[in-house]
Write an enzyme that holds these catalytic residues in place. Structure first.
Site, mmCIF file in Angstrom:
data_model
loop_
_atom_site.group_PDB
_atom_site.id
_atom_site.type_symbol
_atom_site.label_atom_id
_atom_site.label_comp_id
_atom_site.label_asym_id
_atom_site.label_seq_id
_atom_site.Cartn_x
_atom_site.Cartn_y
_atom_site.Cartn_z
ATOM 1 N N LYS A 1 -2.438 -8.973 11.991
ATOM 2 C CA LYS A 1 -3.377 -9.715 12.850
ATOM 3 C C LYS A 1 -2.983 -9.695 14.320
ATOM 4 O O LYS A 1 -3.827 -9.861 15.189
ATOM 5 C CB LYS A 1 -3.554 -11.147 12.349
ATOM 6 C CG LYS A 1 -2.299 -11.993 12.322
ATOM 7 C CD LYS A 1 -2.600 -13.361 11.717
ATOM 8 C CE LYS A 1 -1.388 -14.258 11.667
ATOM 9 N NZ LYS A 1 -0.301 -13.732 10.810
ATOM 10 N N TRP B 1 5.201 -4.219 14.427
ATOM 11 C CA TRP B 1 6.171 -4.028 13.351
ATOM 12 C C TRP B 1 7.540 -3.563 13.820
ATOM 13 O O TRP B 1 8.401 -3.260 13.025
ATOM 14 C CB TRP B 1 5.614 -3.055 12.317
ATOM 15 C CG TRP B 1 4.953 -1.832 12.885
ATOM 16 C CD1 TRP B 1 3.622 -1.665 13.119
ATOM 17 C CD2 TRP B 1 5.577 -0.604 13.285
ATOM 18 N NE1 TRP B 1 3.373 -0.416 13.640
ATOM 19 C CE2 TRP B 1 4.553 0.262 13.746
ATOM 20 C CE3 TRP B 1 6.903 -0.135 13.297
ATOM 21 C CZ2 TRP B 1 4.803 1.550 14.223
ATOM 22 C CZ3 TRP B 1 7.152 1.142 13.768
ATOM 23 C CH2 TRP B 1 6.114 1.973 14.226
ATOM 24 N N ARG C 1 0.865 -1.197 0.000
ATOM 25 C CA ARG C 1 0.000 0.000 0.000
ATOM 26 C C ARG C 1 0.890 1.232 0.000
ATOM 27 O O ARG C 1 2.114 1.119 0.081
ATOM 28 C CB ARG C 1 -0.884 0.000 1.251
ATOM 29 C CG ARG C 1 -0.046 0.004 2.528
ATOM 30 C CD ARG C 1 -0.869 0.198 3.782
ATOM 31 N NE ARG C 1 0.018 0.157 4.950
ATOM 32 C CZ ARG C 1 -0.353 0.380 6.188
ATOM 33 N NH1 ARG C 1 -1.596 0.673 6.464
ATOM 34 N NH2 ARG C 1 0.513 0.330 7.173
ATOM 35 N N GLU D 1 -3.894 8.013 15.344
ATOM 36 C CA GLU D 1 -3.647 6.599 15.651
ATOM 37 C C GLU D 1 -2.679 6.491 16.816
ATOM 38 O O GLU D 1 -1.737 7.286 16.926
ATOM 39 C CB GLU D 1 -2.988 5.882 14.461
ATOM 40 C CG GLU D 1 -3.838 5.704 13.235
ATOM 41 C CD GLU D 1 -3.071 4.959 12.132
ATOM 42 O OE1 GLU D 1 -2.137 4.186 12.436
ATOM 43 O OE2 GLU D 1 -3.400 5.179 10.955
ATOM 44 N N GLU E 1 -1.209 8.123 5.539
ATOM 45 C CA GLU E 1 0.241 8.245 5.705
ATOM 46 C C GLU E 1 0.993 8.394 4.383
ATOM 47 O O GLU E 1 1.797 7.536 3.991
ATOM 48 C CB GLU E 1 0.781 7.053 6.496
ATOM 49 C CG GLU E 1 0.282 7.042 7.921
ATOM 50 C CD GLU E 1 0.967 6.007 8.811
ATOM 51 O OE1 GLU E 1 1.537 5.038 8.283
ATOM 52 O OE2 GLU E 1 0.927 6.186 10.026
#
Ligand code: GAL
Ligand code: ZN
Length: 673
Positions: free
Chosen positions: A361, A320, A118, A312, A157
């Site tokens: 996830k 990550w 993305r 956020e 972003e």
């Protein structure tokens, strides 16, 4: 006079919500209803939707299906919540790239990407711009006046670069315009006779990259400027149809220590700032981590000089980083309120519910795979929500700061390109953080501003390592001091101009020599373990030698070949004062000089503090012009001595009047006068 400035005027309250992706649960619709009940329980009043929904709302080119968004927005509204609606350009549907490969980026070795990931579209591609404009138009027409929707979240972003033919040509046009179509002007600005790299034509220019020119620093800087300009123009293309059909404010979500875009420029095309804050909590001293996050909160508030949104954050952990550790009990509530203390009108999370599959996830979320409210994380979110409800009158209040610190992306790029000093370790961020910390430790509000910002409202302006100073910056800084401001500069200041050409006639360039009353001569770059001293203060990395041109030496070096020459100087200029710190200290020198200046200028802490607060403790204030709201925060996992307020105030959490704030581990207090 009341001065409130709500980022989302149609919802003048604190926003407590999350990124919400119900399209991932289309085949388990019972989850949607469970979500609604859980949102109420979590004291959430907002969800950010549609960020990655393009393939759901336009499954085939030109075939729109808004049923999922209609239902989501309708359910949230019926549940008493609000929606921040996103445009979906951050991730595109497969059909789009298959049919129009030009939307895929080309890297700096000429390779076009396949469909993946993305945030990776070409910003120049007319097709992508057209497709985004089309879907944004549909969204704006359909939801632009929906009472549940309170703002637009444009894409996600923004980042990255593309070197496809379209982008390279756009870059050449950008340079043509900048240099008035005159290649000689470009050659002059880029100093291209060096290594015989003179250009004959704009069409010869290639962006810097692995296989192309990187030694022309002016070119490198202009490439960075172009990437910002092209991103800004892409955002404008996204926003145009929204403005046509909707009065709601727009924002983009920005990032921590983000180096690729000049956010000072990007901020001009949005209505309020928002950002995604993911510090590496508990990896070392939490007070250092908190203060650095605080720097970015201050920056995003200062971008539009009004409250921003914490778009956020994780309620527990991310997935990550090299090691992904949950927040210790207490820290989630504290770090959420930290944003509010610095001027945020929201606490929002990534994400509402953990997805079942794909790379995120295991990322923290308000609701986990157990799907219940019975978790430590959920209860923490509930607590934050109930505190935000209690202090709702603070929403929209602003931050008055008497101190500003100049942070500049162009300066950062120029420093990074510069071959010299400690070549790959110049520490621009760290140095800015070190100055910011002086104010953080005293509980003094600090704005973070661009070099060309209006400085007239500040008593004190700090300009760490401001190596790149163009004409505009020089005259802004000089004017500020002439009119009575106090400017604090450091080594490397005013070395190059906006094209990265060294100022001639000595540095700091132009009028800055008179402003500071000095001329800098040499910089001794120390090896990492080397230390020097100025009086009782330890120095590291850089000791610059300066000659006095009217300034007075405040502190001199006590060792090195420059022993007894000035390390810190002070000069009266116009109605103001200019201090120059020629060396990098490991802490105490800047503190000593700045503490003296704070006293002289009568700049006070938000609390009763003549000296730094206990380790890990800070304070901030917000105001509506009538009331003052003080936040006291303890980022250490130990109980620390109570902090005294400047006068008795109402404790908004206990509703008692007191002049004392007790601080358990990760404790805080919020007071009103
Ligand atoms: C942000 C991004 C979100 C999500 C989050 C995970 O950078 O905007 O979509 O990926 O990181 O921490
Ligand atoms: Zn491109």
């Amino acid at each position: 006079m009341e001065k409130k400035q709500h980022p989302c005027p149609s919802f003048p309250h604190f926003i407590h919500g999350a990124d919400y992706n119900p399209e991932q649960w289309l085949e388990m619709k019972q989850i949607w209803d469970e979500d609604m009940a859980l949102m109420k329980q979590a004291n959430c009043n907002e969800m950010t939707v549609g960020i990655f929904s393009w393939s759901t709302i336009e499954p085939r080119e030109g075939e729109f299906d808004f049923s999922f968004l209609d239902e989501t927005i309708e359910k949230i509204g019926a549940n008493g919540g609000k929606v921040i609606l996103s445009t979906p350009s951050g991730a595109r549907p497969r059909w789009l790239a298959e049919k129009y490969p030009e939307v895929l980026r080309v890297d700096d070795q000429g390779r076009r990407e396949h469909i993946r990931g993305r945030h990776n579209h070409c910003f120049t591609s007319p097709v992508y711009r057209e497709k985004v404009r089309r879907i944004n138009t549909e969204l704006a027409k359909r939801y632009g006046k929906n009472p549940t929707v309170i703002a637009w979240h444009i894409s996600n972003e923004y980042s990255g670069q593309c070197r496809c033919e379209l982008c390279v040509n756009a870059f050449r046009d950008f340079l043509r315009e900048k240099f008035h179509g005159d290649i000689r002007e470009l050659n002059r600005a880029y100093w291209t006779t060096f290594w015989s790299h003179t250009y004959d034509d704009f069409d010869q220019i290639e962006p810097p990259g692995v296989l192309t020119e990187t030694g022309i620093h002016g070119l490198n800087l202009d490439w960075n400027r172009f990437v910002t300009a092209q991103t800004v123009s892409f955002i404008e293309n996204e926003v145009a149809p929204i403005r046509e059909y909707s009065q709601l404010p727009v924002t983009i979500n920005m990032m921590y220590e983000f180096t690729e875009l000049d956010y000072h420029k990007v901020a001009r095309v949005i209505d309020f700032a928002s950002w995604d804050c993911y510090p590496e909590w508990h990896n070392g001293d939490d007070s250092v981590i908190a203060q650095r996050a605080g720097f970015w909160h201050d920056l995003y508030r200062s971008l539009k000089k009004k409250p921003f949104l914490l778009m956020e954050s994780t309620p527990s952990l991310v997935n990550w980083k090299p090691y992904n550790k949950p927040k210790a009990p207490g820290l989630d509530v504290l770090s959420s309120l930290q944003a509010v203390a610095h001027g945020s009108d929201s606490v929002q999370y990534f994400q509402w519910r953990k997805g079942r599959g794909s790379s995120e996830k295991l990322h923290g979320a308000v609701v986990g795979h157990d799907g219940t409210a019975d978790t430590r994380v959920f209860r923490s979110v509930q607590t934050t929500g109930s505190i935000l409800q209690k202090i709702d009158e603070i929403a929209g209040t602003v931050t008055d700061a008497q101190v500003a610190l100049i942070f500049d992306w162009e300066n950062m790029w120029a420093l990074n390109y510069c071959q010299g000093y400690a070549k790959d370790d110049k520490k621009y961020f760290e140095t800015c953080y070190a100055y910011h910390r002086v104010f953080w430790e005293r509980g003094i509000n600090c704005d973070i501003v661009a070099p060309n910002a209006d400085l007239s409202g500040y008593k004190l302006v700090i300009a760490p390592m401001l190596y790149l100073t163009g004409e505009e910056t020089i005259s802004n800084l000089a004017g500020y001091v002439r009119d009575g401001g106090t400017l604090y500069g450091t080594y490397m200041m005013g070395t190059v101009d906006e094209n990265d050409l060294c100022h001639l006639g000595g540095i700091p360039g132009g009028e800055l020599k008179e402003v500071f009353g000095i001329i800098a001569e040499e910089i001794d770059t120390l090896y990492p373990a080397e230390r020097r001293h100025a009086a009782e203060h330890e120095l590291a990395d850089y000791c610059e030698t300066v000659k006095l041109l009217g300034a007075q030496a405040v502190v001199c070096y006590t060792d090195g070949y420059y022993k007894d020459t000035p390390a810190v100087t002070r000069n009266a200029y116009g109605k103001g004062t200019a201090i120059y710190q020629a060396c990098r200290d490991t802490g105490s020198l800047k503190e000593k000089v700045l503490w003296g200046i704070l006293d002289e200028l009568g700049i006070d802490s938000a609390v009763h503090a003549q000296a730094p607060l206990a380790h890990g403790v800070t304070a901030h204030s917000r105001t509506d012009g009538v009331h003052t709201y003080v936040f006291v925060e303890n980022y250490s996992d130990k109980e620390v001595p109570a902090v005294f307020l400047r006068e008795p105030m109402e404790d908004l959490l206990t509703e008692k009047v007191t002049d004392c704030c007790e601080l358990p581990p990760y404790g805080f207090g919020i007071f009103k006068k």
